[in-house]
Motif scaffolding. Structure first.
Motif, mmCIF file in Angstrom:
data_model
loop_
_atom_site.group_PDB
_atom_site.id
_atom_site.type_symbol
_atom_site.label_atom_id
_atom_site.label_comp_id
_atom_site.label_asym_id
_atom_site.label_seq_id
_atom_site.Cartn_x
_atom_site.Cartn_y
_atom_site.Cartn_z
ATOM 1 N N GLY A 266 0.805 -1.214 0.000
ATOM 2 C CA GLY A 266 0.000 0.000 0.000
ATOM 3 C C GLY A 266 0.836 1.260 0.000
ATOM 4 N N CYS A 267 1.988 1.218 -0.669
ATOM 5 C CA CYS A 267 2.896 2.363 -0.699
ATOM 6 C C CYS A 267 2.335 3.494 -1.573
ATOM 7 C CB CYS A 267 4.260 1.923 -1.233
ATOM 8 S SG CYS A 267 4.201 1.415 -2.980
ATOM 9 N N PRO A 268 2.816 4.741 -1.344
ATOM 10 C CA PRO A 268 3.699 5.116 -0.235
ATOM 11 C C PRO A 268 2.900 5.213 1.059
ATOM 12 C CG PRO A 268 3.114 7.051 -1.501
ATOM 13 C CD PRO A 268 2.517 5.878 -2.239
ATOM 14 N N PHE A 269 3.588 5.047 2.188
ATOM 15 C CA PHE A 269 2.923 5.150 3.480
ATOM 16 C C PHE A 269 3.907 5.670 4.515
ATOM 17 C CE2 PHE A 269 4.528 0.826 2.978
ATOM 18 C CZ PHE A 269 5.200 0.587 4.174
ATOM 19 N N ASP A 270 3.389 6.109 5.640
ATOM 20 C CA ASP A 270 4.212 6.621 6.729
ATOM 21 C C ASP A 270 4.133 5.686 7.925
ATOM 22 O OD1 ASP A 270 4.894 8.934 5.306
ATOM 23 O OD2 ASP A 270 3.113 10.005 6.013
ATOM 24 N N LEU A 271 5.232 5.601 8.647
ATOM 25 C CA LEU A 271 5.287 4.849 9.898
ATOM 26 C C LEU A 271 5.768 5.769 11.022
ATOM 27 C CD1 LEU A 271 6.986 1.526 8.702
ATOM 28 C CD2 LEU A 271 4.556 1.885 9.177
ATOM 29 N N ASN A 272 5.418 5.428 12.220
ATOM 30 C CA ASN A 272 5.919 6.141 13.396
ATOM 31 C C ASN A 272 6.935 5.228 14.083
ATOM 32 O OD1 ASN A 272 5.522 8.544 15.248
ATOM 33 N ND2 ASN A 272 5.275 6.851 16.689
ATOM 34 N N LEU A 273 8.185 5.700 14.169
ATOM 35 C CA LEU A 273 9.271 4.864 14.673
ATOM 36 C C LEU A 273 9.901 5.501 15.899
ATOM 37 C CD1 LEU A 273 11.261 2.451 14.218
ATOM 38 C CD2 LEU A 273 12.590 3.988 12.755
ATOM 39 N N ALA A 274 9.811 4.818 17.040
ATOM 40 C CA ALA A 274 10.473 5.251 18.266
ATOM 41 C C ALA A 274 11.717 4.384 18.467
ATOM 42 C CB ALA A 274 9.535 5.119 19.465
ATOM 43 N N LEU A 275 12.862 5.034 18.633
ATOM 44 C CA LEU A 275 14.141 4.323 18.649
ATOM 45 C C LEU A 275 14.565 3.942 20.066
ATOM 46 C CD1 LEU A 275 16.077 6.478 16.016
ATOM 47 C CD2 LEU A 275 14.689 4.422 15.665
ATOM 48 N N TYR A 276 14.809 2.650 20.265
ATOM 49 C CA TYR A 276 15.281 2.145 21.557
ATOM 50 C C TYR A 276 16.531 1.277 21.429
ATOM 51 C CZ TYR A 276 10.778 3.477 23.624
ATOM 52 O OH TYR A 276 9.681 4.175 24.070
ATOM 53 N N LYS A 283 10.046 0.700 18.598
ATOM 54 C CA LYS A 283 8.587 0.610 18.560
ATOM 55 C C LYS A 283 8.107 1.181 17.224
ATOM 56 C CE LYS A 283 4.505 1.879 21.277
ATOM 57 N NZ LYS A 283 4.039 2.633 22.473
ATOM 58 N N VAL A 284 7.417 0.382 16.437
ATOM 59 C CA VAL A 284 6.997 0.775 15.096
ATOM 60 C C VAL A 284 5.473 0.781 15.032
ATOM 61 C CG1 VAL A 284 7.253 0.371 12.620
ATOM 62 C CG2 VAL A 284 9.057 -0.379 14.204
ATOM 63 N N GLY A 285 4.909 1.916 14.635
ATOM 64 C CA GLY A 285 3.459 2.029 14.548
ATOM 65 C C GLY A 285 3.015 2.547 13.192
ATOM 66 N N SER A 302 12.071 -2.882 13.660
ATOM 67 C CA SER A 302 12.131 -2.855 15.127
ATOM 68 C C SER A 302 13.448 -3.394 15.666
ATOM 69 C CB SER A 302 10.966 -3.653 15.725
ATOM 70 O OG SER A 302 11.169 -5.058 15.569
ATOM 71 N N GLN A 303 14.223 -4.116 14.831
ATOM 72 C CA GLN A 303 15.470 -4.721 15.286
ATOM 73 C C GLN A 303 16.713 -4.016 14.733
ATOM 74 O OE1 GLN A 303 15.400 -7.032 17.728
ATOM 75 N NE2 GLN A 303 13.207 -6.567 17.627
ATOM 76 N N LEU A 304 16.533 -2.884 14.065
ATOM 77 C CA LEU A 304 17.678 -2.149 13.526
ATOM 78 C C LEU A 304 18.233 -1.169 14.550
ATOM 79 C CD1 LEU A 304 16.558 -1.290 9.874
ATOM 80 C CD2 LEU A 304 17.795 -3.295 10.701
ATOM 81 N N THR A 305 19.558 -1.048 14.579
ATOM 82 C CA THR A 305 20.232 -0.108 15.472
ATOM 83 C C THR A 305 20.721 1.079 14.658
ATOM 84 O OG1 THR A 305 20.960 -1.957 16.853
ATOM 85 C CG2 THR A 305 22.083 0.158 17.164
#
Length: 333
Positions: A266-276, A283-285, A302-305
């Protein structure tokens, strides 16, 4: 269009830098985060195998009319039907009626009396064709936390020693609630690189009390962030980023051998990414609606640094960035 991302020297995340004019403060950041209510929603009755599908309105079928109905369901007891709210502005009339009648049968027997209501969204698609197929989404995907209302939080005190040294940042803790009215067990995920701030956050967290019964007697795990900010101190914030910009700052050893065809999501789309990362999973929303085709890609994110600019990590941990995802093929195989 097939596109690969090539890499040169790793860049730094694009950041905005500003001065904050607010007073010094120490607070818990946003609402305490409990895991989703997936486990609760999985007990929903009738079971999926026994649920069947709504009846296609006969007049609509005769006229080959199709429709999509999105509803929000709110459960507030173990034996009561959910409250139903129609989402969207499209007039669906007879379709809405059959959906409302259909979801009246839903029950959530593992709902814990005293906890906050559990909400989920569900989509019903009425498609004309052989078999009168009705396709609907998995309601577990849109579940939100329902236990935050059971917690009496405590505001931390800004440590004098930390303030005098100009220290600030975010402390991220994990709390395990094991019994009603008993302080939680506390685990430090990230201590803002300052032992005074970490100690102040832990002290506040140990005053949190869970004022509902613990479901099934199993510990409830929650995450909380405590933000310490000094008056006049600098603060860091993310600018909106594209996927390629973000990945240029990622640790390539985390990529693995993966291939994502974003054109099927369903591109293009936006995600909300909180980095931990590397201290916990990012956290990916999604915004507005969930799309199950993106799950594997979001799990990978979610597993990328990512590399933080020097001196900014303690201010950026847990902060969110809006990530723009284009139509492309991301290929690391």
């Amino acid at each position: 269009m097939h596109m690969r991302v090539t890499w040169g020297n790793r860049g730094i995340l694009a950041l905005g830098l500003c001065l904050c004019a607010s007073a010094s403060f120490a607070q818990q950041d946003d609402q305490i985060q409990f895991p989703s209510d997936k486990a609760s929603l999985e007990c929903m009755l009738p079971a999926v195998a026994e649920r069947g599908t709504p009846t296609y309105p006969s007049a609509a079928w005769a006229n080959q009319i199709e429709a999509t109905v999105d509803v929000k369901l709110t459960f507030s007891s173990p034996d009561g039907a959910p409250k139903v709210e129609l989402l969207g502005k499209e007039e669906v009339s007879e379709f809405e009626q059959v959906v409302r009648q259909y979801v009246k049968r839903y029950r959530l027997p593992c709902f814990v009396p005293g906890q906050a209501p559990i909400e989920t969204t569900q989509q019903f698609q009425f498609k004309y064709g052989d078999g009168r197929t009705v396709v609907y989404s998995n309601p577990n995907e849109s579940a939100r936390s329902s236990y935050a209302g059971c917690v009496a939080p405590a505001r931390p005190t800004y440590p004098v020693a930390a303030a005098n040294s100009g220290a600030g940042g975010t402390v991220v803790l994990e709390m395990a609630f094991t019994k009603r009215g008993v302080p939680s067990d506390v685990k430090v995920i990230y201590g803002a690189r300052n032992h005074w701030l970490e100690a102040a956050a832990v002290h506040a967290a140990k005053q949190y009390l869970f004022n509902c019964d613990i479901p099934d007697g199993k510990p409830l795990i929650a995450r909380q962030q405590f933000l310490f900010h000094l008056k006049g101190g600098k603060t860091f914030n993310f600018r909106d980023l594209s996927l390629v910009q973000l990945l240029r700052s990622a640790d390539r050893s985390d990529f693995g051998k993966v291939r994502f065809d974003l054109t099927t999501m369903g591109c293009p789309f936006d995600l909300n990414l909180a980095l931990y990362r590397p201290y916990a999973s990012n956290k990916v929303g999604e915004f507005e609606k969930s799309d199950s085709t993106r799950k594997e890609f979001m799990d990978w994110l979610s597993q990328l640094t990512f590399e933080f600019p020097k001196g900014s990590e303690q201010y950026l941990i847990g902060k969110s960035v809006k990530l723009s995802v284009p139509c492309m093929i991301l290929d690391f195989t």
